[in-house]
Design an enzyme around this catalytic site. Structure first.
Site, PDB file in Angstrom:
ATOM      1  N   ARG A   1      44.757  59.584 -77.809  1.00 23.48           N
ATOM      2  CA  ARG A   1      43.488  60.333 -77.742  1.00 23.48           C
ATOM      3  C   ARG A   1      43.711  61.804 -78.076  1.00 23.48           C
ATOM      4  NH1 ARG A   1      42.028  58.613 -71.889  1.00 23.48           N
ATOM      5  NH2 ARG A   1      40.200  59.936 -72.025  1.00 23.48           N
TER       6      ARG A   1
ATOM      7  N   ARG B   1      42.541  60.933 -62.409  1.00 19.45           N
ATOM      8  CA  ARG B   1      41.099  60.944 -62.183  1.00 19.45           C
ATOM      9  C   ARG B   1      40.471  59.561 -61.939  1.00 19.45           C
ATOM     10  NH1 ARG B   1      38.269  62.730 -67.953  1.00 19.45           N
ATOM     11  NH2 ARG B   1      38.768  60.832 -69.101  1.00 19.45           N
TER      12      ARG B   1
ATOM     13  N   ARG C   1      39.271  54.684 -65.611  1.00 16.49           N
ATOM     14  CA  ARG C   1      39.028  54.226 -66.972  1.00 16.49           C
ATOM     15  C   ARG C   1      40.233  53.500 -67.540  1.00 16.49           C
ATOM     16  NH1 ARG C   1      36.295  59.082 -70.322  1.00 16.49           N
ATOM     17  NH2 ARG C   1      37.669  58.162 -71.882  1.00 16.49           N
TER      18      ARG C   1
ATOM     19  N   ARG D   1      32.800  64.128 -83.078  1.00 15.75           N
ATOM     20  CA  ARG D   1      34.260  64.156 -82.978  1.00 15.75           C
ATOM     21  C   ARG D   1      34.925  64.214 -84.345  1.00 15.75           C
ATOM     22  NH1 ARG D   1      34.444  61.375 -77.616  1.00 15.75           N
ATOM     23  NH2 ARG D   1      36.568  61.276 -76.852  1.00 15.75           N
TER      24      ARG D   1
ATOM     25  N   LYS E   1      34.373  68.019 -69.828  1.00 19.21           N
ATOM     26  CA  LYS E   1      33.058  67.993 -70.491  1.00 19.21           C
ATOM     27  C   LYS E   1      32.041  67.199 -69.669  1.00 19.21           C
ATOM     28  CE  LYS E   1      34.689  66.029 -74.301  1.00 19.21           C
ATOM     29  NZ  LYS E   1      36.125  65.867 -74.023  1.00 19.21           N
TER      30      LYS E   1
HETATM   31  P1  AMP Z   1      35.155  59.723 -74.047  1.00 14.24           P
HETATM   32  O1  AMP Z   1      34.528  59.108 -72.843  1.00 14.24           O
HETATM   33  O2  AMP Z   1      34.286  60.742 -74.702  1.00 14.24           O
HETATM   34  O3  AMP Z   1      36.548  60.214 -73.786  1.00 14.24           O
HETATM   35  O4  AMP Z   1      35.299  58.526 -75.119  1.00 14.24           O
HETATM   36  C1  AMP Z   1      36.057  57.377 -74.849  1.00 14.24           C
HETATM   37  C2  AMP Z   1      36.384  56.661 -76.154  1.00 14.24           C
HETATM   38  O5  AMP Z   1      35.184  56.249 -76.800  1.00 14.24           O
HETATM   39  C3  AMP Z   1      37.121  57.485 -77.193  1.00 14.24           C
HETATM   40  O6  AMP Z   1      38.528  57.525 -76.982  1.00 14.24           O
HETATM   41  C4  AMP Z   1      36.754  56.738 -78.473  1.00 14.24           C
HETATM   42  O7  AMP Z   1      37.465  55.510 -78.578  1.00 14.24           O
HETATM   43  C5  AMP Z   1      35.301  56.391 -78.224  1.00 14.24           C
HETATM   44  N1  AMP Z   1      34.382  57.468 -78.647  1.00 14.24           N
HETATM   45  C6  AMP Z   1      33.553  58.206 -77.840  1.00 14.24           C
HETATM   46  N2  AMP Z   1      32.847  59.086 -78.557  1.00 14.24           N
HETATM   47  C7  AMP Z   1      33.233  58.919 -79.840  1.00 14.24           C
HETATM   48  C8  AMP Z   1      32.877  59.570 -81.059  1.00 14.24           C
HETATM   49  N3  AMP Z   1      31.978  60.570 -81.101  1.00 14.24           N
HETATM   50  N4  AMP Z   1      33.485  59.147 -82.202  1.00 14.24           N
HETATM   51  C9  AMP Z   1      34.363  58.134 -82.200  1.00 14.24           C
HETATM   52  N5  AMP Z   1      34.774  57.502 -81.073  1.00 14.24           N
HETATM   53  C10 AMP Z   1      34.203  57.885 -79.902  1.00 14.24           C
END
Ligand code: AMP
Length: 213
Positions: free
Chosen positions: A171, A126, A160, A87, A13
C-alpha cells in the site's frame, strides 16, 4: 465546500473525515469503505476487488470513478470529503470533470503529512468499532476495559484484512508511485494545503480547520 483528504495509508484521513462530518455536516465519500462494503456483500464487483484489496494494490480507476460518480448525484450536505480518492492522476482528472458536470468545484486539497515509521506502527495497532466505525489504537487509544465503544456502546471490534505488514508495504509503494504525484498536481492548481498529521487527533483537526478557512 468540497475537499480531498490526501495522505498515505494510516495518515488519519478517515478519523479526520469523521470529525468534519460531525462538525460541519459534510458527507464523507470513502472509496475504501465503499469497496469494503461491496466485498462484504459478496456482489460481483466485491468478488472482483477482494484479492486486490487484501494484497494492498489499487483497484481499477474505472471501478472507483464509477462509485464516486454515483454518489455525486446525491445530496452534498455541507460539501463532500473525498477520503482515499483520487489515488491516481486519471482519477484526479475524472473528479475534476465530474465536479464540473455537477456545477461545483474543489475547495481545497488537504495533504496530511506523517512519517513512514509512524504509519507502520499506527496501522498494525489499529481497530474500529464494528457498529459505528470509531477508531482505536492499541497504544494511543485502546478499546476501553469495559469492552464497549466510547462512541456508541458497541461491543464488536474489527481489524482490516489489509492492516498487516506485508499488505502495508504494498500500500505504501502504491501510494508513493501512483498517489503522491497528486501533491504536485494540486499544488500547481493552487488547491494544496499541507498539515502535520503527527499530532493528537484534536490538534490535527484544528490544523485542518485553519487550512480550510
Ligand atoms: P483505504 O480504506 O482508503 O485504505 O482503501 C483500501 C483499499 O481499497 C486500497 O488499498 C485499494 O485496494 C482500494 N481502494 C480504495 N480507494 C481506492 C482508489 N481511489 N483507487 C484504487 N483503489 C482504491
Amino acid at each position: 465546500m468540497n475537499i480531498i483528504l490526501l495522505g498515505p495509508p494510516g495518515a488519519g484521513k478517515g478519523t479526520q473525515a469523521r470529525i468534519l462530518v460531525k462538525e460541519r455536516s459534510m458527507i464523507q465519500l470513502s472509496t475504501g469503505d465503499m469497496l469494503r462494503d461491496a466485498k462484504a456483500s459478496g456482489s460481483e464487483m466485491g468478488k472482483k476487488v477482494a484479492a486486490i484489496m487484501d494484497a494492498g494494490e489499487l483497484v481499477t480507476d474505472e471501478i472507483v470513478i464509477g462509485l464516486i460518480a454515483e454518489k455525486l448525484a446525491g445530496d452534498n450536505g455541507g460539501g463532500f470529503i473525498f477520503d482515499g480518492f483520487p489515488r491516481t492522476l486519471a482519477q484526479a482528472d475524472a473528479l475534476g470533470d465530474l465536479l464540473k458536470e455537477h456545477g461545483t468545484t474543489l475547495g481545497a486539497v488537504v495533504e496530511m503529512r506523517v512519517d513512514d515509521d509512524e504509519l507502520v506502527s499506527r496501522i498494525t495497532a489499529r481497530s474500529t468499532c464494528g457498529d459505528c466505525g470509531e477508531g482505536y489504537n492499541d497504544i494511543s487509544k485502546p478499546i476501553p476495559a469495559s469492552g464497549k465503544c466510547t462512541n456508541c456502546g458497541g461491543t464488536e471490534f474489527k481489524r482490516r484484512a489489509d492492516d498487516n505488514e506485508e499488505s502495508l508495504r504494498t500500500r505504501l509503494m502504491e501510494y508513493y508511485k501512483k498517489t503522491s504525484p497528486l501533491i504536485g498536481y494540486y499544488y500547481a492548481k493552487g488547491d494544496l494545503r499541507s498539515v502535520n498529521g503527527l499530532g493528537e487527533i484534536t490538534e490535527v483537526a484544528g490544523e485542518i480547520s485553519t487550512a480550510l478557512e
